[in-house]
Motif scaffolding. Structure first.
Motif, short mmCIF file in Angstrom:
data_model
loop_
_atom_site.label_atom_id
_atom_site.label_comp_id
_atom_site.label_asym_id
_atom_site.label_seq_id
_atom_site.Cartn_x
_atom_site.Cartn_y
_atom_site.Cartn_z
N ARG A 38 0.82 -1.18 -0.02
CA ARG A 38 -0.02 -0.01 0.05
C ARG A 38 1.05 1.20 0.10
NH1 ARG A 38 -4.76 1.37 4.28
NH2 ARG A 38 -5.38 3.00 3.65
N LEU A 39 0.73 1.95 -1.16
CA LEU A 39 1.75 3.32 -1.24
C LEU A 39 1.34 4.29 -0.32
CD1 LEU A 39 2.10 3.13 -5.04
CD2 LEU A 39 3.79 2.29 -3.20
N ALA A 40 0.03 4.37 -0.02
CA ALA A 40 -0.41 5.56 0.63
C ALA A 40 -1.97 5.19 1.26
CB ALA A 40 -0.28 6.93 -0.07
N VAL A 41 -2.16 6.05 2.24
CA VAL A 41 -3.63 5.75 2.69
C VAL A 41 -4.53 6.38 1.53
CG1 VAL A 41 -5.24 6.56 4.44
CG2 VAL A 41 -2.90 6.05 5.05
N ALA A 42 -5.10 5.43 0.96
CA ALA A 42 -6.06 5.86 -0.14
C ALA A 42 -7.29 6.60 0.25
CB ALA A 42 -6.50 4.67 -0.96
#
Ligand code: FAD
Length: 294
Positions: free
Chosen positions: A30-34
């Protein structure tokens, strides 16, 4: 190719969505909090590279062959490579070493393949509770219609387990679907193995063929010898939904939506195993993916 993937592809390609089929996913980060607003660009600063989709189009990572590797990185983990200006919320690492940034990921695998991939991130008890049964298909093809002593005037029959037979059902394939055999030839398909007894699936080809022939002779009076026999063992192919499945799946999906927004899971393990059910689920999943773009 899976039923769902075919449906998804048909629904999404026209819309300009990039779909990569048969990508064997080893890992998802997960690259960032979507954000619920999937249009918000993801910007992280943990690396120096600039990655992104050149044309700004969105990518849907459809994991149809996720292999045995689990997801890693933990919920909320930031990928090792920086992503600046890319729109993907997740990064999939594929078996061939490639990476794929995606703002949505759909798992369309058997429950036993999806569960270990999502287990580090979300409660997958609902998936682990689904038992899969192994079955075998036995196809008999008959060439000489003069020696075929049955009218096949129907589409087949089911066999109650209480009969103690090897087969659980027989489809008179060439009667049910005329195009499946040339004029004058006959095709019969029988099924071996069920939730209460899968031992028939492990018979040798010779044993299975003999047992199925015996059942057809005793149940249909069929004495004809097939010109050829084709046996296919489909291990762990039939999901058995436990009591409470619908509620548990709803809770699983709610948890997934909370912890990994934009990551979906669907297929025969969820809302029905029949092809029409799977096609419908494929359409629903496509609509959910498209809604992320709205
Ligand atoms: C013997 C049999 C007969 C059936 N007969 C009928 C019928 O007559 N009518 C009907 O309506 N339905 C029938 N069904 C049900 C129907 O075919 C399936 O439920 C449906 O095809 C499932 O579609 P799906 O896309 O959800 O999954 P699938 O088509 O099973 O796709 C799952 C995908 O996951 C991949 N995969 C599997 N394991 C792994 C793993 N460990 N790692 C990574 N990827 C993996 C597979 O390669 C596949 O691409 C039958 C099913 C079986 C087994």
């Amino acid at each position: 190719m899976s039923t769902l993937i075919e449906t998804l592809e048909a629904s999404l390609r026209d819309d300009g969505t990039e779909i990569r089929l048969s990508a064997r996913v080893k890992e998802l980060e997960r690259l960032a909090v979507a954000s619920p607003d999937a249009r918000r660009p993801v910007e992280t600063v943990s690396g120096t590279g600039t990655a992104g989709l050149a044309d700004g189009s969105r990518t849907t990572g459809t994991s149809s062959e996720a292999g045995t590797a689990g997801l890693s990185g933990g919920a909320g983990a930031i990928g090792p490579a920086g992503v600046r200006g890319a729109e993907g919320a997740y990064r999939l690492r594929l078996a061939d070493g490639a990476t794929l940034d995606a703002d949505a990921v759909l798992f369309a695998l058997p429950a036993f393949a999806t569960a270990p991939l999502l287990a580090p991130h979300s409660d997958v008890g609902a998936l682990e509770a689904i038992r899969y049964v192994s079955v075998a298909n036995v196809v008999f093809a008959y060439e000489d219609e003069r020696k075929f002593n049955h009218k096949l005037d129907g589409s087949g029959f089911l066999v109650p387990h209480s009969e103690g037979r090897t087969i659980t059902a027989s489809t008179w394939t060439s009667s049910k679907w005329k195009h499946t055999a040339p004029e004058g030839k006959r095709l019969i398909r029988c099924y071996v193995g069920w939730a209460g007894d899968e031992s028939g699936v492990e018979l040798t080809d010779e044993e299975m063929s003999a047992a199925v022939k015996r059942d057809l002779r005793e149940l249909m009076g069929l004495a004809a010898e097939p010109a050829f026999v084709e046996i296919t063992r489909l291990r762990h192919s039939m999901p058995q939904y436990p009591v409470g499945h619908v509620d548990r799946i709803a809770a699983f999906r709610a948890g997934l939506a909370e912890r990994l927004p934009g990551v979906l899971a669907t297929g025969h393990a969820f809302g029905g195993v029949g092809l029409p059910d799977c096609v419908e689920q494929g359409r629903e999943a496509a609509e959910q993916l498209l809604a992320l773009r709205a």
